[in-house]
Scaffold this active site. Structure first.
Site, mmCIF file in Angstrom:
data_model
loop_
_atom_site.group_PDB
_atom_site.id
_atom_site.type_symbol
_atom_site.label_atom_id
_atom_site.label_comp_id
_atom_site.label_asym_id
_atom_site.label_seq_id
_atom_site.Cartn_x
_atom_site.Cartn_y
_atom_site.Cartn_z
ATOM 1 N N HIS A 144 0.821 -1.213 0.000
ATOM 2 C CA HIS A 144 0.000 0.000 0.000
ATOM 3 C C HIS A 144 0.855 1.263 0.000
ATOM 4 O O HIS A 144 0.351 2.367 0.192
ATOM 5 C CB HIS A 144 -0.912 -0.035 1.241
ATOM 6 C CG HIS A 144 -2.024 0.950 1.212
ATOM 7 N ND1 HIS A 144 -2.127 1.990 2.111
ATOM 8 C CD2 HIS A 144 -3.095 1.055 0.388
ATOM 9 C CE1 HIS A 144 -3.213 2.694 1.847
ATOM 10 N NE2 HIS A 144 -3.821 2.158 0.813
ATOM 11 N N LYS A 146 3.307 4.437 -1.206
ATOM 12 C CA LYS A 146 3.420 5.401 -2.302
ATOM 13 C C LYS A 146 4.750 6.122 -2.131
ATOM 14 O O LYS A 146 4.863 7.047 -1.317
ATOM 15 C CB LYS A 146 2.277 6.422 -2.291
ATOM 16 C CG LYS A 146 0.890 5.825 -2.522
ATOM 17 C CD LYS A 146 0.203 5.529 -1.228
ATOM 18 C CE LYS A 146 -1.199 4.975 -1.451
ATOM 19 N NZ LYS A 146 -1.770 4.442 -0.207
ATOM 20 N N ASP A 151 17.076 9.974 -8.216
ATOM 21 C CA ASP A 151 18.536 10.053 -8.087
ATOM 22 C C ASP A 151 19.043 9.698 -6.693
ATOM 23 O O ASP A 151 20.168 10.057 -6.325
ATOM 24 C CB ASP A 151 19.043 11.458 -8.456
ATOM 25 C CG ASP A 151 18.828 11.796 -9.921
ATOM 26 O OD1 ASP A 151 18.740 10.849 -10.723
ATOM 27 O OD2 ASP A 151 18.743 12.991 -10.253
ATOM 28 N N HIS A 315 -9.057 11.436 1.856
ATOM 29 C CA HIS A 315 -8.212 10.242 1.757
ATOM 30 C C HIS A 315 -6.920 10.388 2.557
ATOM 31 O O HIS A 315 -6.076 9.487 2.546
ATOM 32 C CB HIS A 315 -7.880 9.982 0.275
ATOM 33 C CG HIS A 315 -7.265 8.655 -0.010
ATOM 34 N ND1 HIS A 315 -5.942 8.516 -0.377
ATOM 35 C CD2 HIS A 315 -7.781 7.399 0.004
ATOM 36 C CE1 HIS A 315 -5.667 7.234 -0.583
ATOM 37 N NE2 HIS A 315 -6.758 6.537 -0.356
ATOM 38 N N LYS A 317 -4.085 10.475 5.484
ATOM 39 C CA LYS A 317 -3.754 9.622 6.625
ATOM 40 C C LYS A 317 -2.825 10.423 7.526
ATOM 41 O O LYS A 317 -1.639 10.591 7.222
ATOM 42 C CB LYS A 317 -3.038 8.341 6.178
ATOM 43 C CG LYS A 317 -3.798 7.537 5.102
ATOM 44 C CD LYS A 317 -3.283 7.872 3.737
ATOM 45 C CE LYS A 317 -3.730 6.875 2.677
ATOM 46 N NZ LYS A 317 -5.126 6.613 2.567
ATOM 47 N N ASP A 322 -1.049 16.631 20.275
ATOM 48 C CA ASP A 322 -0.788 17.875 21.021
ATOM 49 C C ASP A 322 -0.275 19.003 20.127
ATOM 50 O O ASP A 322 0.383 19.931 20.619
ATOM 51 C CB ASP A 322 0.228 17.628 22.145
ATOM 52 C CG ASP A 322 -0.339 16.789 23.274
ATOM 53 O OD1 ASP A 322 -1.577 16.683 23.369
ATOM 54 O OD2 ASP A 322 0.461 16.234 24.049
#
Length: 397
Positions: A144, A146, A151, A315, A317, A322
């Site tokens: 999952h 990404k 380089d 979408h 995450k 705090d």
């Protein structure tokens, strides 16, 4: 009698899936690596708009001098994906080495594109191929992540995939809200190491040279790369929540916590720690919303503030503790992401990034509605049945 038979068969399927899950989890825990990356120094840029992020990614690809590594859960061969392929094919002609990994399930539409891209000189593989070996657990475990590494010096990590919806071209799910980071500095080497682990899992019989770039600790941003396999993501989140003295913010498209995380959140509410949860109002999967209702109702009853995003699709995450500690990455707040998927997050205490994340959260909350416990109650027998089925399969969602 027919209804009883169907019910019995359903219970048997649920029981078998549960046993398969427990056996798979036991095996996964035994194989878990133990290395954890240290805190690093570098520069960071925050993106919450897919169009702006894609422009940044394309610019970095155009300026690459040696290598481009891409790993996405979803790459859609639509107009956005094909534009990326064309760009990468051009870079191959310039002598740049290009490698692509995409999840075999999330990127199922990429199967027919593998050979043409290979013929264009791009090294590509479908990660975690869908091969049944007597257990559904291995099929459930998806890559999952990404990650893009340019380089060995520039990296992109976060929630955006490659496809038209991520750049606001989907008429139902636009605008698409996600959080993503562009990173430089010594942590890029950690990300390259994680890419290499995933790559060599699919190419065991070949020798693959990965560019080792020696980074000096340049940059004033402090961050830590948190991959799911060496780090128990559930324990990692519990440790973050234990640091909270005032507030916890959870932004996620899917809210299906593990028992330990759910218990922790209830304990934090009992300690008068404020908890705010932001989830989508429009789901992109049928069962994920009803699977979350039980948890959200109980937390609302204990004083949590729960919001549904009503302007496109949420979408992102993100965990914010705090307003001092921020976690952005690929891990959804659901059992699949937390327990079995290949995921990767970035943890930072840098107030410049945290301020940008806070501003983005406030913008998203302005396009959200606070929901009550009663609004999440199932409607009629059909709604109750849907919630029961969703809860029964919650470990698969």
């Amino acid at each position: 009698m027919k209804v009883l038979k169907v019910f019995a068969i359903l219970l048997m399927i649920i029981g078998w899936l549960r046993l398969d899950w427990l056996m798979g989890m036991h095996s996964l825990k035994r194989k878990r690596r133990s290395s954890v990356y240290p805190w690093r120094k570098g520069e960071m840029n925050f993106y919450d708009d897919g169009v702006a992020w894609m422009k940044s990614l394309e610019l970095d690809i155009m300026e690459a001098k040696r290598s481009i590594c891409l790993l996405f859960y979803i790459i859609e061969p639509d107009e956005v994906g094909r534009r990326l392929f064309s760009l990468l094919e051009g870079r191959v002609k310039d002598g740049i080495e290009v490698r692509i990994l995409c999840d075999a399930l999330g990127s199922k539409n990429m199967k027919k594109w593998v050979k043409p891209l290979q013929e264009a000189g791009i090294h590509i593989a479908l990660s975690r191929p869908l091969i049944f070996k007597g257990s559904l657990f291995s099929l459930q475990r998806r890559n999952h992540r990404k990650i893009v590494i340019i380089d060995g010096e520039i990296a992109h990590v976060g929630g955006f995939n490659i496809g038209r919806e991520y750049v606001n071209l989907d008429p139902v799910l636009s605008p698409w809200r996600d959080y993503h980071l562009r990173i430089t500095g010594s942590g890029v080497e950690d990300l390259l190491s994680e890419f290499q682990i995933d790559w060599q899992r699919e190419f065991k019989k070949t020798q693959n040279h990965f560019e080792a770039v020696s980074h000096e600790a340049k940059g004033s941003f402090s961050y830590q790369i948190v991959p799911s396999e060496p780090v128990n993501m559930e324990a990692f989140m519990l440790d973050l929540f234990d640091l909270a003295q005032k507030s916890i913010f959870i932004g996620t498209p899917y809210f299906i916590p593990t028992e330990k995380l759910f218990s922790c959140l209830k304990n934090k509410l009992a300690q008068n720690i404020s908890i705010t949860i932001l989830v989508p109002g429009t789901p992109d999967h049928a069962l994920v919303q009803p699977a979350s209702y039980h948890f959200l109702r109980e937390l609302i009853d204990l004083g949590a503030h729960v919001y549904q995003f009503e302007h496109g699709f949420y979408h992102a995450k993100v965990l914010l503790i705090d307003e001092k500690l921020c976690d952005v990455g690929t891990t959804n707040f659901d059992r699949r992401s937390i327990l079995i998927n290949d995921e990767l997050n970035v943890l930072t205490t840098d107030q410049r990034i945290i301020l940008q994340v806070q501003q983005s959260i406030q913008k998203d909350l302005q396009h959200s509605v606070r929901i009550s416990k009663d609004q999440l109650k199932p409607e009629g027998i059909g709604g109750s049945a849907m919630e029961l089925v969703a809860r029964s399969f919650s470990h698969l969602l």
